[in-house]
Design a protein around this motif. Structure first.
Motif, PDB file in Angstrom:
ATOM      1  N   ARG A 106      54.479  82.813  57.961  1.00 12.58           N
ATOM      2  CA  ARG A 106      53.912  84.110  57.590  1.00 12.58           C
ATOM      3  C   ARG A 106      54.804  84.784  56.553  1.00 12.58           C
ATOM      4  O   ARG A 106      56.022  84.834  56.711  1.00 12.58           O
ATOM      5  CB  ARG A 106      53.777  84.991  58.830  1.00 12.58           C
ATOM      6  CG  ARG A 106      52.831  84.354  59.818  1.00 12.58           C
ATOM      7  CD  ARG A 106      52.730  85.130  61.081  1.00 12.58           C
ATOM      8  NE  ARG A 106      51.824  84.413  61.987  1.00 12.58           N
ATOM      9  CZ  ARG A 106      51.208  84.960  62.979  1.00 12.58           C
ATOM     10  NH1 ARG A 106      51.398  86.222  63.252  1.00 12.58           N
ATOM     11  NH2 ARG A 106      50.401  84.248  63.734  1.00 12.58           N
ATOM     12  N   ALA A 107      54.176  85.298  55.505  1.00 15.85           N
ATOM     13  CA  ALA A 107      54.943  85.991  54.457  1.00 15.85           C
ATOM     14  C   ALA A 107      55.556  87.260  55.043  1.00 15.85           C
ATOM     15  O   ALA A 107      54.879  88.018  55.745  1.00 15.85           O
ATOM     16  CB  ALA A 107      54.033  86.333  53.289  1.00 15.85           C
ATOM     17  N   PRO A 108      56.832  87.499  54.768  1.00 18.43           N
ATOM     18  CA  PRO A 108      57.481  88.691  55.324  1.00 18.43           C
ATOM     19  C   PRO A 108      57.016  89.963  54.617  1.00 18.43           C
ATOM     20  O   PRO A 108      56.594  89.936  53.455  1.00 18.43           O
ATOM     21  CB  PRO A 108      58.962  88.431  55.064  1.00 18.43           C
ATOM     22  CG  PRO A 108      58.992  87.548  53.874  1.00 18.43           C
ATOM     23  CD  PRO A 108      57.748  86.697  53.966  1.00 18.43           C
ATOM     24  N   ASP A 109      57.124  91.059  55.308  1.00 17.80           N
ATOM     25  CA  ASP A 109      56.892  92.369  54.716  1.00 17.80           C
ATOM     26  C   ASP A 109      57.939  92.542  53.614  1.00 17.80           C
ATOM     27  O   ASP A 109      59.133  92.369  53.867  1.00 17.80           O
ATOM     28  CB  ASP A 109      57.060  93.432  55.807  1.00 17.80           C
ATOM     29  CG  ASP A 109      56.948  94.851  55.304  1.00 17.80           C
ATOM     30  OD1 ASP A 109      56.919  95.073  54.073  1.00 17.80           O
ATOM     31  OD2 ASP A 109      56.887  95.761  56.150  1.00 17.80           O
ATOM     32  N   PRO A 110      57.520  92.849  52.392  1.00 18.20           N
ATOM     33  CA  PRO A 110      58.498  92.988  51.305  1.00 18.20           C
ATOM     34  C   PRO A 110      59.579  94.039  51.582  1.00 18.20           C
ATOM     35  O   PRO A 110      60.652  93.992  51.005  1.00 18.20           O
ATOM     36  CB  PRO A 110      57.654  93.405  50.091  1.00 18.20           C
ATOM     37  CG  PRO A 110      56.242  93.141  50.459  1.00 18.20           C
ATOM     38  CD  PRO A 110      56.153  93.075  51.953  1.00 18.20           C
ATOM     39  N   ASP A 112      61.043  94.335  54.449  1.00 21.51           N
ATOM     40  CA  ASP A 112      61.963  93.783  55.450  1.00 21.51           C
ATOM     41  C   ASP A 112      63.007  92.933  54.731  1.00 21.51           C
ATOM     42  O   ASP A 112      62.823  91.744  54.507  1.00 21.51           O
ATOM     43  CB  ASP A 112      61.193  92.952  56.480  1.00 21.51           C
ATOM     44  CG  ASP A 112      62.060  92.529  57.657  1.00 21.51           C
ATOM     45  OD1 ASP A 112      63.295  92.420  57.509  1.00 21.51           O
ATOM     46  OD2 ASP A 112      61.484  92.296  58.734  1.00 21.51           O
ATOM     47  N   ARG A 113      64.079  93.567  54.371  1.00 19.02           N
ATOM     48  CA  ARG A 113      65.114  92.911  53.569  1.00 19.02           C
ATOM     49  C   ARG A 113      65.741  91.708  54.282  1.00 19.02           C
ATOM     50  O   ARG A 113      65.956  90.656  53.688  1.00 19.02           O
ATOM     51  CB  ARG A 113      66.178  93.940  53.212  1.00 19.02           C
ATOM     52  CG  ARG A 113      67.195  93.442  52.266  1.00 19.02           C
ATOM     53  CD  ARG A 113      68.127  94.565  51.880  1.00 19.02           C
ATOM     54  NE  ARG A 113      69.283  93.991  51.232  1.00 19.02           N
ATOM     55  CZ  ARG A 113      69.951  94.610  50.298  1.00 19.02           C
ATOM     56  NH1 ARG A 113      69.608  95.805  49.915  1.00 19.02           N
ATOM     57  NH2 ARG A 113      71.000  94.031  49.758  1.00 19.02           N
ATOM     58  N   GLU A 114      66.026  91.853  55.568  1.00 16.78           N
ATOM     59  CA  GLU A 114      66.682  90.779  56.321  1.00 16.78           C
ATOM     60  C   GLU A 114      65.801  89.528  56.382  1.00 16.78           C
ATOM     61  O   GLU A 114      66.266  88.415  56.148  1.00 16.78           O
ATOM     62  CB  GLU A 114      67.024  91.249  57.734  1.00 16.78           C
ATOM     63  CG  GLU A 114      67.801  90.230  58.540  1.00 16.78           C
ATOM     64  CD  GLU A 114      68.119  90.706  59.952  1.00 16.78           C
ATOM     65  OE1 GLU A 114      68.975  90.059  60.591  1.00 16.78           O
ATOM     66  OE2 GLU A 114      67.520  91.687  60.429  1.00 16.78           O
ATOM     67  N   LEU A 115      64.538  89.720  56.664  1.00 16.17           N
ATOM     68  CA  LEU A 115      63.616  88.589  56.742  1.00 16.17           C
ATOM     69  C   LEU A 115      63.391  87.972  55.361  1.00 16.17           C
ATOM     70  O   LEU A 115      63.343  86.749  55.214  1.00 16.17           O
ATOM     71  CB  LEU A 115      62.297  89.039  57.367  1.00 16.17           C
ATOM     72  CG  LEU A 115      61.354  87.959  57.862  1.00 16.17           C
ATOM     73  CD1 LEU A 115      62.044  87.015  58.839  1.00 16.17           C
ATOM     74  CD2 LEU A 115      60.132  88.585  58.522  1.00 16.17           C
ATOM     75  N   SER A 116      63.290  88.808  54.342  1.00 19.07           N
ATOM     76  CA  SER A 116      63.129  88.306  52.969  1.00 19.07           C
ATOM     77  C   SER A 116      64.346  87.487  52.542  1.00 19.07           C
ATOM     78  O   SER A 116      64.209  86.441  51.906  1.00 19.07           O
ATOM     79  CB  SER A 116      62.908  89.458  51.997  1.00 19.07           C
ATOM     80  OG  SER A 116      61.669  90.078  52.243  1.00 19.07           O
ATOM     81  N   GLU A 117      65.541  87.957  52.893  1.00 22.53           N
ATOM     82  CA  GLU A 117      66.765  87.225  52.542  1.00 22.53           C
ATOM     83  C   GLU A 117      66.840  85.895  53.281  1.00 22.53           C
ATOM     84  O   GLU A 117      67.255  84.881  52.709  1.00 22.53           O
ATOM     85  CB  GLU A 117      67.994  88.073  52.824  1.00 22.53           C
ATOM     86  CG  GLU A 117      68.188  89.189  51.823  1.00 22.53           C
ATOM     87  CD  GLU A 117      69.366  90.109  52.153  1.00 22.53           C
ATOM     88  OE1 GLU A 117      70.093  89.854  53.147  1.00 22.53           O
ATOM     89  OE2 GLU A 117      69.543  91.099  51.410  1.00 22.53           O
ATOM     90  N   ALA A 118      66.432  85.883  54.548  1.00 20.03           N
ATOM     91  CA  ALA A 118      66.443  84.626  55.315  1.00 20.03           C
ATOM     92  C   ALA A 118      65.464  83.627  54.704  1.00 20.03           C
ATOM     93  O   ALA A 118      65.782  82.440  54.562  1.00 20.03           O
ATOM     94  CB  ALA A 118      66.098  84.899  56.778  1.00 20.03           C
ATOM     95  N   GLY A 119      64.285  84.102  54.338  1.00 22.89           N
ATOM     96  CA  GLY A 119      63.314  83.233  53.671  1.00 22.89           C
ATOM     97  C   GLY A 119      63.825  82.772  52.319  1.00 22.89           C
ATOM     98  O   GLY A 119      63.655  81.603  51.929  1.00 22.89           O
ATOM     99  N   GLY A 120      64.484  83.677  51.597  1.00 22.51           N
ATOM    100  CA  GLY A 120      65.052  83.325  50.299  1.00 22.51           C
ATOM    101  C   GLY A 120      66.124  82.257  50.397  1.00 22.51           C
ATOM    102  O   GLY A 120      66.253  81.408  49.511  1.00 22.51           O
ATOM    103  N   GLN A 121      66.888  82.292  51.484  1.00 23.62           N
ATOM    104  CA  GLN A 121      67.923  81.264  51.679  1.00 23.62           C
ATOM    105  C   GLN A 121      67.283  79.886  51.826  1.00 23.62           C
ATOM    106  O   GLN A 121      67.743  78.907  51.244  1.00 23.62           O
ATOM    107  CB  GLN A 121      68.771  81.576  52.911  1.00 23.62           C
ATOM    108  CG  GLN A 121      69.853  80.553  53.147  1.00 23.62           C
ATOM    109  CD  GLN A 121      70.639  80.795  54.435  1.00 23.62           C
ATOM    110  OE1 GLN A 121      70.307  81.660  55.237  1.00 23.62           O
ATOM    111  NE2 GLN A 121      71.679  80.014  54.632  1.00 23.62           N
TER     112      GLN A 121
END
Length: 193
Positions: A106-110, A112-121
């Protein structure tokens, strides 16, 4: 039901992970989790803000485990072996943790910085794999999207029991990855001309 002594966020998350992996992400509700933990549902609010928060925690956990798995295979391989090892790690994660795998899709809420960073990693690790083929910029992003689509498609069909013929799925998987590698090499050659 009496309150469970010693319940903490990690125990709650582990129980939710077990449920998601065994029965699917949608089976994880606050009610079903409370029942598994033998507590009252309101007690869960001491650890999570609600079901969306719990699913967010599952996604964070899944992304962390996925990244660790990818990082473990990347330094070990070279050449086409890198993409094969990465692909096998992806498939193994999805097979061993189908609920967490579902949570990370599921795409993270933009916001939600923590979730976006984890996905980015995780994405950056996939980019590292693709860059071993000399692709960068837009070509690398297209290739990352391509391998994600290929792997997710295989995982989804396998999970739904869509491969009914009596052929070794691991052989099919290897052929699929080999075909993708041939495509990446062709894309690289096109970029050079």
């Amino acid at each position: 039901m009496s309150p469970r002594i010693g319940l903490d966020r990690a125990t709650l998350l582990q129980a939710a992970t077990e449920m998601a992996d065994e029965y699917g992400l949608e089976s994880v509700t606050l009610s079903s989790l409370a029942q598994k933990l033998k507590i009252r549902s309101p007690s869960l609010y001491n650890h999570v803000k609600g079901l969306p928060d719990l699913r967010r925690e599952l996604a964070l956990s899944g992304l962390s485990k996925m990244a660790a798995r990818f990082e473990a295979v990347l330094p070990e391989a070279c050449g086409d072996e890198v993409l094969h090892d990465f692909s096998v790690a992806y498939l193994d994660f999805a097979r061993q943790h189908p609920g967490l795998y579902e949570a990370v899709q599921r795409a993270p809420d933009p916001e939600d910085r923590e979730l976006s960073e984890a996905g980015g990693q995780v994405v950056s690790l996939v980019v590292r794999v693709i860059e071993t083929y000399g692709l960068s910029g837009d070509a690398a992003i297209h290739a990352v999207r391509g391998i994600r689509s290929v792997l997710h498609g295989f995982v989804s069909i396998e999970r739904q029991g869509g491969f009914g013929m009596p052929l070794d799925l691991d052989v099919t998987f290897r052929l699929l990855v080999d075909t993708f590698i041939a495509g990446i090499k062709a894309l690289r050659v096109q970029g050079e001309t």
